[in-house]
Every structure is written in structure tokens, then in C-alpha cells.
Write an enzyme that holds these catalytic residues in place. Structure first.
Site, mmCIF file in Angstrom:
data_model
loop_
_atom_site.group_PDB
_atom_site.id
_atom_site.type_symbol
_atom_site.label_atom_id
_atom_site.label_comp_id
_atom_site.label_asym_id
_atom_site.label_seq_id
_atom_site.Cartn_x
_atom_site.Cartn_y
_atom_site.Cartn_z
ATOM 1 N N SER A 39 -31.843 90.219 6.974
ATOM 2 C CA SER A 39 -32.225 91.537 7.477
ATOM 3 C C SER A 39 -33.121 91.463 8.707
ATOM 4 O O SER A 39 -32.987 92.276 9.628
ATOM 5 C CB SER A 39 -32.931 92.335 6.374
ATOM 6 O OG SER A 39 -32.078 92.526 5.275
ATOM 7 N N HIS A 55 -38.251 93.175 8.313
ATOM 8 C CA HIS A 55 -37.529 94.075 9.207
ATOM 9 C C HIS A 55 -38.323 94.320 10.487
ATOM 10 O O HIS A 55 -37.783 94.245 11.596
ATOM 11 C CB HIS A 55 -37.267 95.415 8.513
ATOM 12 C CG HIS A 55 -36.411 95.309 7.297
ATOM 13 N ND1 HIS A 55 -36.231 96.363 6.416
ATOM 14 C CD2 HIS A 55 -35.680 94.281 6.794
ATOM 15 C CE1 HIS A 55 -35.428 95.989 5.447
ATOM 16 N NE2 HIS A 55 -35.083 94.730 5.645
#
Length: 305
Positions: free
Chosen positions: A166, A218
Site C-alpha cells: 500500500s 500510506h
């Protein structure tokens, strides 16, 4: 997504350049799939499952069957298997001097659902970028963004492991945004593309405030990719081919953004890595930062890192 808007450049700027063929992103996808299969082989639920959380899921798959859903609802291996194979774990990275986990964790996934979501996103975002800018630049951005996400995650998250691509994927989103900004004169429908990208990024970051989602990875990946986009993805200003003897290939602001971003990337990685391996807990210096990864509500609790 925003790819369609982002690829609508003026016809004069296209020239005869048909772009590159995309092969690195498919290789990354295949590598992740192979590593997940290997992870499940090592996991061997029928042999190692204690039965306390229930029976293995899809037992017909033999040693490739999944952990009980109470233990892993994503249809994947145990946390012990992931930890043994290279998951991100503050204690092992810092106390155990296993810095390689900052890289290895990018290639592991917690389950089939996790894997499919990330790989579909990678294909959707990455192929277009590789076709426009080539495998070297996009490969560098992907890997450094993944590492940047791992570093920030490790600085702020303790007591749990983290895996997944991610951070690298958010790096590609970040680089799409910075590429649009630095090459502003190249694009048509630029405002629409910008608003679309900002909306997508905001929604994805907002999902990260839910529990059990590592939003620090992230954010770290996004910031790394955003800065690297200014450094690696410059395009000549619109119409330069026709006026190459009359004006500079790049705008002055592009050079400024490149230099500032390069300095910030170097400083950011240097300071973050020094803090990490000195054992600094990011939350002690930024208590409110905990809400960047999880916001408690009446429906769930965030627990402690």
C-alpha cells in the site's frame, strides 16, 4: 480513475513518441502472487493450526488452506508466518537490527483480499505511468515509496506487524499528483484531472483512519512519491519542440520544485532513518499523530500501538 484525464495532452506535445511498453508492473504483480503462494506453503495451516480459533478455511487446498477467519478474516496466513518471512515489526527492525524488513514487508500480504485489492490497484495505476515514463523511473518511485511508507510506519507503530504494497501504491498516487503539477502546461483538462486525483487520494487516506489499517505507511509512501514525482517526472514545456531554439526546455518553477523536492527527500530519509534506529517513538513527539492512522468512535476502538 484519473488516468484518462491525465493522458489528454496537447497533440503537439505527443510528437512521434508512442511511449514505452509496460513490463515491470506486471512483473511486480507476478512476484507478489508467487510470494503469496510461497507464504501459504510455508504457513501450512493443517499442520500448524492449534484449533483454538477454529478450523482451517478451504481445507481442500491442503497446506495452502487459510487460517481460521477468527484469526485472519482476509483469507491468508498467520501473523507468525508473516513475521517469520519479513513483516514489518519495530522490535525486529530496531532491536534486532533487521533493517531489511523495511523492504521485505512491501512484498508480503495478509490475505487473498489484501493481495487482490493491492494488485488490481497496481495494474490500474502503474501500467499507465510505466508506459508514459518508463520502467526505471516508475520502478525507483515504487520501491522508494514503499520503503518510505515502511520507515514512517515503523516510527509510529509499535506492538503490531505490518505488511503490504500500500505504501508503494500511495507513492504512485502521490507521483501522479506532483507530475500533474510540475507539468501543468502540458495537459488539457488539467483542473478536472487535479480535482479527480485529489478526490481519489483524499478518499483513500480517509479509509486509513479505520482500525487495523496502517495509514502511516500510506502517508509515508504518498509523501515520498509526491516529492519524487517533481524530481523524476519532468516533461518539456508545451510547444518546446517547435521553439527549442527560442526558450528553455523546462520552466523555472520546474527546476525549483525539483531542487526543493530532492533536498526534502534526502533530508526526510536521513532524519527518519536516524530517528528510527535510535529507537525514537514518533508518538512521543507528536501525540496527535495517532489520529492520522485511527480515529476512535463508538463503533470501534483503536487500541495502542
Amino acid at each position: 480513475m484519473a488516468n484518462e484525464d491525465l493522458e489528454r495532452r496537447g497533440p503537439k506535445n505527443r510528437g512521434n513518441n508512442e511511449g514505452w511498453s509496460s513490463w515491470l508492473i506486471p512483473v511486480f504483480v507476478i512476484a507478489n502472487l508467487v510470494l503469496f503462494i510461497m507464504t501459504m506453503y510455508v504457513n501450512n495451516c493443517p499442520k500448524k493450526n492449534t484449533g483454538l480459533q477454529g478450523e482451517c478455511v478451504a481445507g481442500g487446498l491442503g497446506r495452502f488452506s487459510f487460517q481460521p477467519l477468527r484469526e485472519n478474516p482476509l483469507f491468508g496466513p498467520s501473523s507468525t508466518t508473516l513475521e517469520n518471512l519479513g513483516a514489518l515489526d519495530w522490535n525486529k527492525v530496531v532491536e534486532g537490527h533487521q533493517g531489511w524488513r523495511l523492504v521485505s514487508s512491501i512484498w508480503l500480504h495478509a490475505g487473498v483480499i489484501h493481495l487482490l485489492a493491492n494488485m488490481l490497484s497496481l495494474l490500474f495505476i502503474g501500467i499507465g505511468l510505466e508506459q508514459q515514463f518508463g520502467f526505471v523511473r516508475i520502478g525507483v518511485i515504487y520501491l522508494l515509496s514503499g520503503i518510505g511508507g515502511s520507515v514512517l510506519s515503523c516510527l509510529f507503530v509499535r506492538g503490531s506487524i505490518s505488511v503490504g504494497a500500500s505504501g508503494a501504491l500511495f507513492g504512485l498516487l502521490g507521483t501522479m499528483l506532483s507530475e500533474l503539477i510540475t507539468n501543468w502546461t502540458v495537459y488539457s483538462n488539467k483542473v478536472s484531472a487535479l480535482l479527480t486525483l485529489v478526490f481519489i487520494i483524499t478518499i483513500n487516506l480517509a479509509v486509513g483512519i479505520l482500525p487495523h489499517v496502517d495509514n502511516f505507511a500510506h502517508i509515508g509512501g504518498f509523501l515520498t512519491g509526491f516529492l519524487l514525482g517533481f524530481v523524476l517526472l519532468l516533461r518539456p514545456q508545451f510547444g518546446w519542440e517547435e521553439r527549442r531554439n527560442a526558450e528553455s526546455k523546462y520552466k523555472a518553477y520546474q527546476y525549483v520544485l525539483l531542487l526543493v523536492s530532492l533536498v526534502l527527500v534526502i533530508i526526510g530519509f536521513t532524519v527518519s532513518l536516524v530517528m528510527l534506529f535510535r529507537g525514537v517513538d514518533g508518538l512521543q513527539h507528536c501525540n496527535w499523530c495517532q489520529y492520522l492512522s485511527c480515529v476512535p468512535s463508538s463503533r470501534w476502538s483503536c487500541g495502542k500501538n
